[in-house]
Design a protein around this motif. Structure first.
Motif, PDB file in Angstrom:
ATOM      1  N   ILE A   5       6.787  23.922 -24.975  1.00 56.70           N
ATOM      2  CA  ILE A   5       6.389  22.605 -24.497  1.00 56.70           C
ATOM      3  C   ILE A   5       5.252  22.105 -25.385  1.00 56.70           C
ATOM      4  CG2 ILE A   5       5.366  21.315 -22.592  1.00 56.70           C
ATOM      5  CD1 ILE A   5       6.463  23.535 -20.719  1.00 56.70           C
ATOM      6  N   ASN A   6       5.385  20.900 -25.888  1.00 52.62           N
ATOM      7  CA  ASN A   6       4.305  20.256 -26.632  1.00 52.62           C
ATOM      8  C   ASN A   6       3.571  19.326 -25.682  1.00 52.62           C
ATOM      9  OD1 ASN A   6       4.727  21.285 -29.337  1.00 52.62           O
ATOM     10  ND2 ASN A   6       6.645  20.141 -29.280  1.00 52.62           N
ATOM     11  N   ALA A   7       2.294  19.590 -25.484  1.00 48.11           N
ATOM     12  CA  ALA A   7       1.471  18.747 -24.611  1.00 48.11           C
ATOM     13  C   ALA A   7       0.009  18.946 -24.992  1.00 48.11           C
ATOM     14  CB  ALA A   7       1.694  19.114 -23.151  1.00 48.11           C
ATOM     15  N   MET A  22      -3.932  19.197 -28.819  1.00 44.50           N
ATOM     16  CA  MET A  22      -2.516  19.494 -28.626  1.00 44.50           C
ATOM     17  C   MET A  22      -2.240  20.983 -28.733  1.00 44.50           C
ATOM     18  SD  MET A  22       0.467  18.211 -28.127  1.00 44.50           S
ATOM     19  CE  MET A  22       0.989  16.662 -28.773  1.00 44.50           C
ATOM     20  N   HIS A  23      -1.240  21.433 -27.966  1.00 45.00           N
ATOM     21  CA  HIS A  23      -0.723  22.801 -28.076  1.00 45.00           C
ATOM     22  C   HIS A  23       0.799  22.750 -28.060  1.00 45.00           C
ATOM     23  CE1 HIS A  23      -4.455  25.034 -27.377  1.00 45.00           C
ATOM     24  NE2 HIS A  23      -4.723  24.222 -26.369  1.00 45.00           N
ATOM     25  N   THR A  24       1.401  23.737 -28.681  1.00 44.80           N
ATOM     26  CA  THR A  24       2.800  24.040 -28.434  1.00 44.80           C
ATOM     27  C   THR A  24       2.767  25.270 -27.540  1.00 44.80           C
ATOM     28  OG1 THR A  24       3.528  23.141 -30.544  1.00 44.80           O
ATOM     29  CG2 THR A  24       5.015  24.701 -29.451  1.00 44.80           C
ATOM     30  N   TRP A  25       2.947  25.032 -26.243  1.00 45.23           N
ATOM     31  CA  TRP A  25       2.851  26.082 -25.239  1.00 45.23           C
ATOM     32  C   TRP A  25       4.144  26.896 -25.253  1.00 45.23           C
ATOM     33  CZ3 TRP A  25      -1.742  25.798 -22.381  1.00 45.23           C
ATOM     34  CH2 TRP A  25      -2.430  24.591 -22.450  1.00 45.23           C
ATOM     35  N   SER A  56       5.994  17.540 -20.936  1.00 42.26           N
ATOM     36  CA  SER A  56       6.243  17.518 -22.376  1.00 42.26           C
ATOM     37  C   SER A  56       5.816  16.193 -23.006  1.00 42.26           C
ATOM     38  CB  SER A  56       7.727  17.767 -22.646  1.00 42.26           C
ATOM     39  OG  SER A  56       7.958  17.874 -24.027  1.00 42.26           O
ATOM     40  N   GLY A  57       5.012  16.312 -24.070  1.00 49.97           N
ATOM     41  CA  GLY A  57       4.567  15.140 -24.804  1.00 49.97           C
ATOM     42  C   GLY A  57       3.476  14.346 -24.107  1.00 49.97           C
ATOM     43  N   LYS A  58       2.914  14.904 -23.050  1.00 49.05           N
ATOM     44  CA  LYS A  58       1.928  14.166 -22.257  1.00 49.05           C
ATOM     45  C   LYS A  58       0.542  14.788 -22.352  1.00 49.05           C
ATOM     46  CE  LYS A  58       5.399  12.405 -19.221  1.00 49.05           C
ATOM     47  NZ  LYS A  58       6.211  12.736 -18.112  1.00 49.05           N
TER      48      LYS A  58
END
Length: 113
Positions: A5-7, A22-25, A56-58
């Motif tokens: 998930i990118n958020a 930002m992280h890519t979880w 996602s994306g938030k």
């Protein structure tokens, strides 16, 4: 099952809030089936995608429940553990372990005992 998930988020402190970043979880689930029936992993994956789509994306700080609770790695993992547990219950499966990472070296894990 593993998904990503990118958020973004910003941790709240006593004196204010950190900087949004930002992280890519990485979301890693271990699932146990309660019986000998075959589990439709594709159906479970679709439901998990819906959960991910909510964040996602938030900017997590604006998404319930993180608009009220601190969007830390620990709180995100606890929230996802509860939500995924409820989803899997409908499929006669149990989430036995959930690991979420915000970087390659920083993960938080909840294991059902």
């Amino acid at each position: 099952m593993t998904s990503y998930i990118n958020a973004s988020h910003a941790v709240r402190w006593e004196g204010g809030m950190g900087k949004e970043h930002m992280h890519t979880w990485a979301v890693i689930c271990e699932i146990h089936v309660n019986n000998d029936r075959m589990v439709r992993f594709d159906a479970i994956e679709e439901e998990l995608k819906e959960v991910s789509a909510n964040v996602s994306g938030k900017f997590l700080n604006t998404v319930p429940p993180f608009d009220r609770i601190n969007p830390t790695l620990e709180n995100l993992t606890t929230y996802f553990f509860q939500v995924i547990t409820d989803i899997l219950r409908k499929s006669n499966a149990v989430l036995t372990r959930l690991e979420i990472g915000e970087s390659p070296t920083r993960f938080y894990c909840i294991t059902l005992r």
